[in-house]
Motif scaffolding. Structure first.
Motif, PDB file in Angstrom:
ATOM      1  N   LEU A   2       1.103  17.030  -7.155  1.00 35.85           N
ATOM      2  CA  LEU A   2       1.878  16.832  -5.932  1.00 35.85           C
ATOM      3  C   LEU A   2       3.326  17.226  -6.173  1.00 35.85           C
ATOM      4  N   GLU A   3       3.815  18.161  -5.426  1.00 37.56           N
ATOM      5  CA  GLU A   3       5.218  18.550  -5.504  1.00 37.56           C
ATOM      6  C   GLU A   3       6.020  17.637  -4.604  1.00 37.56           C
ATOM      7  N   MET A   4       6.968  16.916  -5.159  1.00 39.28           N
ATOM      8  CA  MET A   4       7.731  15.963  -4.377  1.00 39.28           C
ATOM      9  C   MET A   4       9.047  16.548  -3.871  1.00 39.28           C
ATOM     10  N   SER A   5       9.305  17.826  -4.166  1.00 38.62           N
ATOM     11  CA  SER A   5      10.546  18.433  -3.687  1.00 38.62           C
ATOM     12  C   SER A   5      10.481  18.689  -2.183  1.00 38.62           C
ATOM     13  N   ASP A   6       9.295  18.884  -1.658  1.00 41.07           N
ATOM     14  CA  ASP A   6       9.107  19.073  -0.221  1.00 41.07           C
ATOM     15  C   ASP A   6       8.535  17.793   0.362  1.00 41.07           C
ATOM     16  N   ALA A   7       8.765  17.596   1.642  1.00 40.32           N
ATOM     17  CA  ALA A   7       8.223  16.400   2.290  1.00 40.32           C
ATOM     18  C   ALA A   7       6.705  16.456   2.274  1.00 40.32           C
ATOM     19  N   VAL A   8       6.092  15.331   1.925  1.00 38.87           N
ATOM     20  CA  VAL A   8       4.646  15.182   1.878  1.00 38.87           C
ATOM     21  C   VAL A   8       4.306  13.960   2.702  1.00 38.87           C
ATOM     22  N   ASP A   9       3.267  14.062   3.537  1.00 40.05           N
ATOM     23  CA  ASP A   9       2.826  12.912   4.311  1.00 40.05           C
ATOM     24  C   ASP A   9       1.825  12.105   3.505  1.00 40.05           C
ATOM     25  N   LEU A  10       2.122  10.832   3.332  1.00 42.10           N
ATOM     26  CA  LEU A  10       1.183   9.905   2.717  1.00 42.10           C
ATOM     27  C   LEU A  10       0.566   9.075   3.825  1.00 42.10           C
ATOM     28  N   GLN A  11      -0.716   8.770   3.697  1.00 39.66           N
ATOM     29  CA  GLN A  11      -1.368   7.892   4.651  1.00 39.66           C
ATOM     30  C   GLN A  11      -1.352   6.482   4.081  1.00 39.66           C
ATOM     31  N   VAL A  12      -0.944   5.540   4.894  1.00 41.27           N
ATOM     32  CA  VAL A  12      -0.916   4.136   4.514  1.00 41.27           C
ATOM     33  C   VAL A  12      -1.871   3.416   5.451  1.00 41.27           C
ATOM     34  N   VAL A  13      -2.951   2.884   4.888  1.00 37.78           N
ATOM     35  CA  VAL A  13      -3.976   2.214   5.684  1.00 37.78           C
ATOM     36  C   VAL A  13      -3.909   0.721   5.403  1.00 37.78           C
ATOM     37  N   VAL A  14      -3.911  -0.079   6.463  1.00 39.07           N
ATOM     38  CA  VAL A  14      -3.903  -1.528   6.368  1.00 39.07           C
ATOM     39  C   VAL A  14      -5.305  -2.016   6.711  1.00 39.07           C
ATOM     40  N   GLU A  15      -5.886  -2.822   5.811  1.00 32.59           N
ATOM     41  CA  GLU A  15      -7.228  -3.353   6.034  1.00 32.59           C
ATOM     42  C   GLU A  15      -7.199  -4.868   5.926  1.00 32.59           C
ATOM     43  N   GLY A  16      -8.066  -5.514   6.661  1.00 34.33           N
ATOM     44  CA  GLY A  16      -8.181  -6.961   6.618  1.00 34.33           C
ATOM     45  C   GLY A  16      -8.151  -7.534   8.018  1.00 34.33           C
ATOM     46  N   ALA A  17      -8.207  -8.867   8.081  1.00 36.25           N
ATOM     47  CA  ALA A  17      -8.153  -9.542   9.379  1.00 36.25           C
ATOM     48  C   ALA A  17      -6.844  -9.203  10.074  1.00 36.25           C
ATOM     49  N   GLU A  18      -6.906  -8.936  11.343  1.00 34.20           N
ATOM     50  CA  GLU A  18      -5.734  -8.602  12.146  1.00 34.20           C
ATOM     51  C   GLU A  18      -4.972  -7.398  11.583  1.00 34.20           C
ATOM     52  N   SER A  82       5.381 -11.542   0.934  1.00 34.17           N
ATOM     53  CA  SER A  82       6.051 -12.378   1.934  1.00 34.17           C
ATOM     54  C   SER A  82       5.080 -12.815   3.031  1.00 34.17           C
ATOM     55  N   ARG A  83       3.967 -12.093   3.198  1.00 36.36           N
ATOM     56  CA  ARG A  83       2.981 -12.428   4.214  1.00 36.36           C
ATOM     57  C   ARG A  83       1.971 -13.438   3.693  1.00 36.36           C
ATOM     58  N   GLY A  84       1.513 -13.242   2.469  1.00 38.64           N
ATOM     59  CA  GLY A  84       0.503 -14.111   1.903  1.00 38.64           C
ATOM     60  C   GLY A  84      -0.869 -13.951   2.540  1.00 38.64           C
ATOM     61  N   ALA A  85      -1.023 -13.022   3.461  1.00 43.14           N
ATOM     62  CA  ALA A  85      -2.298 -12.816   4.144  1.00 43.14           C
ATOM     63  C   ALA A  85      -3.243 -12.013   3.252  1.00 43.14           C
ATOM     64  N   ASP A  86      -4.525 -12.142   3.509  1.00 46.05           N
ATOM     65  CA  ASP A  86      -5.528 -11.392   2.769  1.00 46.05           C
ATOM     66  C   ASP A  86      -5.629  -9.996   3.379  1.00 46.05           C
TER      67      ASP A  86
END
Length: 130
Positions: A2-18, A82-86
């Motif tokens: 991964l070349e970090m000199s150019d902007a790269v889109d990372l996907q951030v997925v949230v899983e769990g209740a709510e 800080s959330r403490g959620a699962d």
């Protein structure tokens, strides 16, 4: 690699209740970080079969040089503890590299950052683990 000199889109997925509620909260949290401000975009995932719509459980974060990946991971760890959620947060690159963080792992951000250094070496070069 991964070349970090150019902007790269990372996907951030949230899983769990709510997950949708947590994804919105994480999006707001990340957007308040100076290095990530303006780089976080909430996205709707494709609806599962039988669902009428889709939820915001996916964030796209544009990162580049300057340690934005480290800031992202540190911020995710702080947010989770800080959330403490699962809840589990997975950060993935287009080429399939991924780092998964849950509340238990977030309690040891140095260990998570070591994994980030293995997965994204160019992103953490010269950036301390503080």
């Amino acid at each position: 690699m991964l070349e970090m000199s150019d902007a790269v889109d990372l996907q951030v997925v949230v899983e769990g209740a709510e997950a949708e509620t947590h994804a919105v909260g994480l999006s707001n949290w990340l957007g308040s970080e100076d290095e990530l401000r303006g780089r976080v975009r909430p996205r709707r995932r494709a609806p599962e079969p039988g669902e009428m719509g889709s939820a915001v459980e996916l964030l796209t974060v544009a990162v580049g040089s300057g340690g934005a990946v480290v800031v992202l991971i540190q911020s995710v760890c702080t947010w989770l503890t800080s959330r403490g959620a699962d809840v589990k947060v997975t950060v993935t690159t287009a080429d399939g590299r991924r780092v998964e963080v849950d509340v238990r792992r977030a309690a040891d951000p140095a260990a998570v950052l070591r994994e980030v250094a293995e997965q994204f070496p160019a992103a953490v070069e010269g950036h301390g683990e503080s």
